[in-house]
Design a protein around this motif. Sequence first.
Motif, PDB file in Angstrom:
ATOM      1  N   LEU A  40      35.860  24.290  37.797  1.00 22.36           N
ATOM      2  CA  LEU A  40      34.570  24.078  37.138  1.00 22.36           C
ATOM      3  C   LEU A  40      34.510  24.659  35.728  1.00 22.36           C
ATOM      4  CD1 LEU A  40      32.225  24.777  40.180  1.00 22.36           C
ATOM      5  CD2 LEU A  40      33.038  22.566  39.336  1.00 22.36           C
ATOM      6  N   GLU A  41      35.325  25.644  35.439  1.00 20.98           N
ATOM      7  CA  GLU A  41      35.465  26.272  34.131  1.00 20.98           C
ATOM      8  C   GLU A  41      34.252  27.058  33.652  1.00 20.98           C
ATOM      9  OE1 GLU A  41      36.839  23.200  31.511  1.00 20.98           O
ATOM     10  OE2 GLU A  41      38.782  23.080  32.515  1.00 20.98           O
ATOM     11  N   GLU A  42      33.047  26.625  33.962  1.00 22.60           N
ATOM     12  CA  GLU A  42      31.823  27.318  33.548  1.00 22.60           C
ATOM     13  C   GLU A  42      31.365  28.278  34.645  1.00 22.60           C
ATOM     14  OE1 GLU A  42      30.078  27.163  30.652  1.00 22.60           O
ATOM     15  OE2 GLU A  42      31.687  25.903  29.855  1.00 22.60           O
ATOM     16  N   VAL A  43      31.170  29.540  34.296  1.00 24.19           N
ATOM     17  CA  VAL A  43      30.776  30.563  35.262  1.00 24.19           C
ATOM     18  C   VAL A  43      29.441  30.207  35.919  1.00 24.19           C
ATOM     19  CG1 VAL A  43      30.072  32.981  35.478  1.00 24.19           C
ATOM     20  CG2 VAL A  43      32.114  32.397  34.188  1.00 24.19           C
ATOM     21  N   LEU A 124      36.340  41.965  38.186  1.00 22.74           N
ATOM     22  CA  LEU A 124      36.030  40.792  37.371  1.00 22.74           C
ATOM     23  C   LEU A 124      36.594  40.959  35.966  1.00 22.74           C
ATOM     24  CD1 LEU A 124      32.310  39.984  38.276  1.00 22.74           C
ATOM     25  CD2 LEU A 124      34.385  38.896  39.142  1.00 22.74           C
ATOM     26  N   PRO A 125      37.317  39.951  35.482  1.00 21.30           N
ATOM     27  CA  PRO A 125      37.794  40.026  34.095  1.00 21.30           C
ATOM     28  C   PRO A 125      36.635  39.813  33.123  1.00 21.30           C
ATOM     29  CG  PRO A 125      38.420  37.932  35.100  1.00 21.30           C
ATOM     30  CD  PRO A 125      37.770  38.759  36.175  1.00 21.30           C
ATOM     31  N   ASP A 126      36.837  40.156  31.881  1.00 23.61           N
ATOM     32  CA  ASP A 126      35.789  40.012  30.863  1.00 23.61           C
ATOM     33  C   ASP A 126      35.281  38.584  30.753  1.00 23.61           C
ATOM     34  OD1 ASP A 126      35.901  42.695  30.315  1.00 23.61           O
ATOM     35  OD2 ASP A 126      37.288  42.475  28.622  1.00 23.61           O
ATOM     36  N   THR A 127      36.138  37.607  31.016  1.00 20.96           N
ATOM     37  CA  THR A 127      35.737  36.200  30.905  1.00 20.96           C
ATOM     38  C   THR A 127      34.779  35.775  32.019  1.00 20.96           C
ATOM     39  OG1 THR A 127      37.698  35.524  32.154  1.00 20.96           O
ATOM     40  CG2 THR A 127      37.862  35.503  29.735  1.00 20.96           C
ATOM     41  N   CYS A 128      34.607  36.612  33.029  1.00 17.28           N
ATOM     42  CA  CYS A 128      33.755  36.260  34.175  1.00 17.28           C
ATOM     43  C   CYS A 128      32.553  37.181  34.316  1.00 17.28           C
ATOM     44  CB  CYS A 128      34.579  36.300  35.456  1.00 17.28           C
ATOM     45  SG  CYS A 128      35.894  35.105  35.508  1.00 17.28           S
ATOM     46  N   GLN A 129      32.099  37.772  33.251  1.00 18.55           N
ATOM     47  CA  GLN A 129      31.014  38.741  33.344  1.00 18.55           C
ATOM     48  C   GLN A 129      29.696  38.150  33.836  1.00 18.55           C
ATOM     49  OE1 GLN A 129      31.335  42.080  33.317  1.00 18.55           O
ATOM     50  NE2 GLN A 129      33.479  41.494  33.235  1.00 18.55           N
ATOM     51  N   LEU A 161      30.011  44.985  41.060  1.00 19.31           N
ATOM     52  CA  LEU A 161      31.058  44.382  40.237  1.00 19.31           C
ATOM     53  C   LEU A 161      30.623  44.264  38.775  1.00 19.31           C
ATOM     54  CD1 LEU A 161      32.431  41.542  42.541  1.00 19.31           C
ATOM     55  CD2 LEU A 161      33.487  43.743  42.017  1.00 19.31           C
ATOM     56  N   ARG A 162      29.326  44.378  38.532  1.00 14.00           N
ATOM     57  CA  ARG A 162      28.783  44.322  37.175  1.00 14.00           C
ATOM     58  C   ARG A 162      28.402  45.712  36.666  1.00 14.00           C
ATOM     59  NH1 ARG A 162      24.884  39.665  36.113  1.00 14.00           N
ATOM     60  NH2 ARG A 162      26.370  37.991  35.958  1.00 14.00           N
ATOM     61  N   GLY A 163      28.831  46.744  37.393  1.00 15.54           N
ATOM     62  CA  GLY A 163      28.592  48.108  36.951  1.00 15.54           C
ATOM     63  C   GLY A 163      27.360  48.773  37.530  1.00 15.54           C
ATOM     64  N   ASP A 164      26.636  48.086  38.412  1.00 16.48           N
ATOM     65  CA  ASP A 164      25.452  48.688  39.032  1.00 16.48           C
ATOM     66  C   ASP A 164      25.874  49.647  40.139  1.00 16.48           C
ATOM     67  OD1 ASP A 164      23.635  47.218  37.415  1.00 16.48           O
ATOM     68  OD2 ASP A 164      23.846  45.477  38.732  1.00 16.48           O
TER      69      ASP A 164
END
Length: 187
Positions: A40-43, A124-129, A161-164
């Motif tokens: 899908l390429e788009e998060v 999660l890599p930076d491209t998937c934030q 995974l987002r730092g929470d």
Amino acid sequence: MAPPGAPRSGDAIFASVERVNAELFTLTYGAIVRQLLTDLEEVEEVNKQLDQMGYNIGIRLVDEFLAKSNVTRCVDFRETAEVIAKVGFKMFLGVSASVTNWDADGTCCSIILEDNPLVDFVELPDTCQGLYYCNILSGVIRGALEMVSMKTEVTWARDMLRGDDAFELQVKLLKQVPEEYPYKDDE
């Protein structure tokens, strides 16, 4: 031991159901998410697809839940949320959850997962934030609740995974759908 018709606890059900290896489950889910990201390429599209997959699972999972848990009809949304947290999450994922942050109307709450087996081995890599990696869970809850006549909106409020500091789902009851029967008994 509880009588045969009595509701069963999440622990009792979890102990009696067949399970897959947790690592296999976690890695398979990760492979699905990875493939969706590739295809899908788009998060944001991946988030939508994970939610839809969860919804489709939820509308089927509710039957198994009701059959194995012996839970009777919940009287309101508050009781339903407690059953999801205490019995549903334990039964299907082997984790406990708590229900907090109720609004004054009793139509919005948070379900906080004490553990989340879907995120073992995940960074999660930076491209998937913008990715809500566990968005399948919000879809499962939404689908299951729709099958018991509750139209809801389920979103992630916090994600480790987002730092929470926790995994927190916000569940908002949009409307209680009246049950419709295909025929009338009095005719």
